[in-house]
Design a protein around this motif. Structure first.
Motif, short mmCIF file in Angstrom:
data_model
loop_
_atom_site.label_atom_id
_atom_site.label_comp_id
_atom_site.label_asym_id
_atom_site.label_seq_id
_atom_site.Cartn_x
_atom_site.Cartn_y
_atom_site.Cartn_z
N LEU A 1 0.88 -1.29 -0.11
CA LEU A 1 -0.09 0.01 0.10
C LEU A 1 0.88 1.14 0.02
N ALA A 2 0.48 2.31 -0.91
CA ALA A 2 1.02 3.48 -0.64
C ALA A 2 -0.19 4.59 -0.17
N ILE A 3 0.25 5.23 1.05
CA ILE A 3 -1.17 5.96 1.62
C ILE A 3 -0.31 7.55 1.75
N LEU A 4 -1.17 8.30 1.12
CA LEU A 4 -1.04 9.71 1.56
C LEU A 4 -1.64 10.00 2.82
N THR A 5 -0.75 10.71 3.87
CA THR A 5 -1.58 10.96 5.23
C THR A 5 -1.05 12.45 5.22
N GLY A 6 -1.82 13.29 6.25
CA GLY A 6 -1.43 14.62 6.27
C GLY A 6 -2.68 15.32 6.82
N ILE A 7 -2.52 16.45 7.85
CA ILE A 7 -3.65 17.16 8.21
C ILE A 7 -3.69 18.48 7.31
N VAL A 8 -2.49 19.00 6.94
CA VAL A 8 -2.45 20.24 6.19
C VAL A 8 -1.52 19.96 4.97
N ALA A 9 -1.66 20.75 3.80
CA ALA A 9 -0.98 20.29 2.62
C ALA A 9 0.53 20.30 2.77
N SER A 10 1.22 21.18 3.51
CA SER A 10 2.48 21.23 3.82
C SER A 10 3.05 20.18 4.63
N ALA A 11 2.45 19.18 5.09
CA ALA A 11 2.77 18.22 5.99
C ALA A 11 2.45 16.66 5.55
N ILE A 12 1.96 16.80 4.11
CA ILE A 12 1.62 15.44 3.55
C ILE A 12 2.63 14.72 3.30
N GLU A 13 2.61 13.31 3.68
CA GLU A 13 3.66 12.49 3.45
C GLU A 13 3.13 11.03 2.93
N VAL A 14 3.89 10.29 2.14
CA VAL A 14 3.41 8.89 1.38
C VAL A 14 3.92 7.94 2.42
N GLN A 15 3.35 7.04 3.03
CA GLN A 15 3.76 5.75 3.78
C GLN A 15 3.51 4.89 2.76
N ILE A 16 4.81 3.82 2.92
CA ILE A 16 4.54 2.69 2.27
C ILE A 16 4.45 1.40 3.05
N HIS A 17 3.55 0.75 3.03
CA HIS A 17 3.20 -0.46 3.89
C HIS A 17 3.17 -1.72 3.30
N GLY A 18 4.03 -2.54 3.91
CA GLY A 18 4.15 -4.02 3.49
C GLY A 18 5.56 -4.44 3.11
N LEU A 19 6.36 -3.38 3.12
CA LEU A 19 7.59 -3.84 2.75
C LEU A 19 8.77 -3.51 4.04
N GLY A 20 7.93 -4.30 5.15
CA GLY A 20 8.45 -4.12 6.29
C GLY A 20 8.21 -2.95 7.41
N PRO A 21 9.06 -2.51 7.99
CA PRO A 21 8.58 -1.10 8.80
C PRO A 21 8.13 -0.30 7.70
N PRO A 22 7.11 0.60 8.04
CA PRO A 22 6.47 1.71 6.75
C PRO A 22 7.63 2.65 6.51
N LEU A 23 7.68 2.81 5.32
CA LEU A 23 8.66 3.82 4.75
C LEU A 23 7.97 5.16 4.52
N ARG A 24 8.41 6.24 4.82
CA ARG A 24 7.75 7.51 4.85
C ARG A 24 8.69 8.41 3.82
N ARG A 25 8.07 9.13 2.98
CA ARG A 25 8.65 10.16 1.97
C ARG A 25 7.79 11.56 2.06
N ALA A 26 8.24 12.61 2.44
CA ALA A 26 7.61 13.94 2.59
C ALA A 26 7.08 14.15 1.10
N LEU A 27 5.82 14.52 0.85
CA LEU A 27 5.29 15.09 -0.22
C LEU A 27 4.26 16.07 -0.11
N PRO A 28 4.67 17.23 0.22
CA PRO A 28 3.78 18.23 0.51
C PRO A 28 2.90 18.67 -0.66
#
Length: 331
Positions: A136-163
């Motif tokens: 899974l690739a999941i976009l999370t965030g409350i405000v646009a400037s803090a949005i990131e993509v979380q990648i679940h299923g490859l071990g511990p979730p990977l996180r990449r900032a994508l404002p």
């Protein structure tokens, strides 16, 4: 510029009460039924035997089966998106924005609930590591400037900032046989590719239409739905715009007419229509099909069991699921 061809729809039928072929002939689809719902919804996905619809107001998922039966289950608060996940067996995952969680359904039973540290706003499923199981690739965030993509299923979730990211898709963009992650940044009018080959560290950015609302990937082509109307097609660094409609809200890429060429379909939320462009390598006019008021999502599903996948459209304001039946016609 080529002129769009509009397919007239003489009336919307109810479930099991429609006559196939009721609209004027032409194009790969014909108007089928409009299935009524008791509340509006924003997201749906096809399963092997029906359509799963996420209702954010009542926090439930309903499975509308081909035979007319239905099943429902409560999930986390405010499911805004839903994805089909294949991991040996088929699962459904909802992105619960109000509850800041994911609900995983197996056989219309909530198997797990995963808490997130920020509300999910979009998600996509696909095989990112070549093991035939979806991640899974999941976009999370409350405000646009803090949005990131979380990648679940490859071990511990990977996180990449994508404002500023507002939509995400998974597919092989560079032709190396591995699925990449693609997101659109509404605030920057940009499509971003996170390369699988780099462990999703390297970014490629391409300018697209203002206020992109959805993204799809297939055969190395990226399709971006434009809220200003039409669709942008991205191949490498090249961007080509397909004219049509007033506000595209969702988009899909597939061979819609069975001729082997890649086609595009998009919902026009303000025009209450679906635009279908056949063979994206050609400059051809789109077919235009009227649907319910405020269409927000579309999916492919063999509604009538004839072996051909139809187009199903979720219309938010009219509270309907509109079906466009595959005619088997090739362009």
């Amino acid at each position: 510029m080529t002129e769009a061809r509009y397919i007239m729809q003489p009336g919307l039928a109810t479930l099991l009460g429609f006559v196939a072929g009721c609209s004027a002939p032409g194009g790969p689809f014909v108007a089928g039924p409009a299935l009524p719902s008791d509340e509006p919804a924003r997201a749906l996905v096809a399963t092997d035997d029906g359509l799963a619809i996420a209702f954010h107001l009542s926090s439930r998922v309903a499975l509308w089966r081909r035979d007319g039966s239905r099943a429902e289950v409560e999930v986390g608060l405010g499911p805004r998106r839903i994805a089909r996940v294949d991991r040996g067996s088929t699962e459904l995952v909802t992105a619960n924005a109000s509850g800041a969680s994911l609900s995983t359904l197996r056989g219309m039973v909530v198997a797990t609930t995963t808490a997130l540290d920020a509300p999910p706003i979009a998600l996509a499923a696909g095989d990112l590591d070549g093991d035939d199981d979806d991640e899974l690739a999941i976009l999370t965030g409350i405000v646009a400037s803090a949005i990131e993509v979380q990648i679940h299923g490859l071990g511990p979730p990977l996180r990449r900032a994508l404002p500023g990211a507002s939509a995400v898709a998974i597919g092989d963009v560079d032709g190396d046989g591995r699925s990449d992650i693609v997101a659109v940044l509404e605030s920057e009018a940009t499509a971003v590719v996170l390369s699988n080959a780099s462990g999703f560290e390297a970014e490629t950015r391409v300018a697209v239409c203002p206020t992109p609302s959805a993204v799809a990937v297939r055969r190395g082509v990226i399709a971006v739905a434009c809220r200003s109307g039409g669709v942008d097609l991205v191949e490498g660094s090249s961007v080509r715009h397909l004219e049509g409609g007033r506000a595209s809200y969702d988009v899909l890429l597939d061979d819609l007419d069975g001729d082997g060429a890649l086609d595009v379909a998009a919902v026009d939320r303000l025009g209450d229509a679906v635009f279908v462009w056949l063979d994206v390598t050609q400059d051809q006019a789109p077919w235009v099909y009227p649907v319910g008021r405020g269409p927000v999502a579309l999916e492919r599903f063999d509604f009538d069991g004839d072996g051909a996948r139809d187009l199903v459209v979720l219309a938010y304001e009219s509270r309907t699921v509109d079906v466009l039946l595959d005619t088997g016609a090739k362009r």
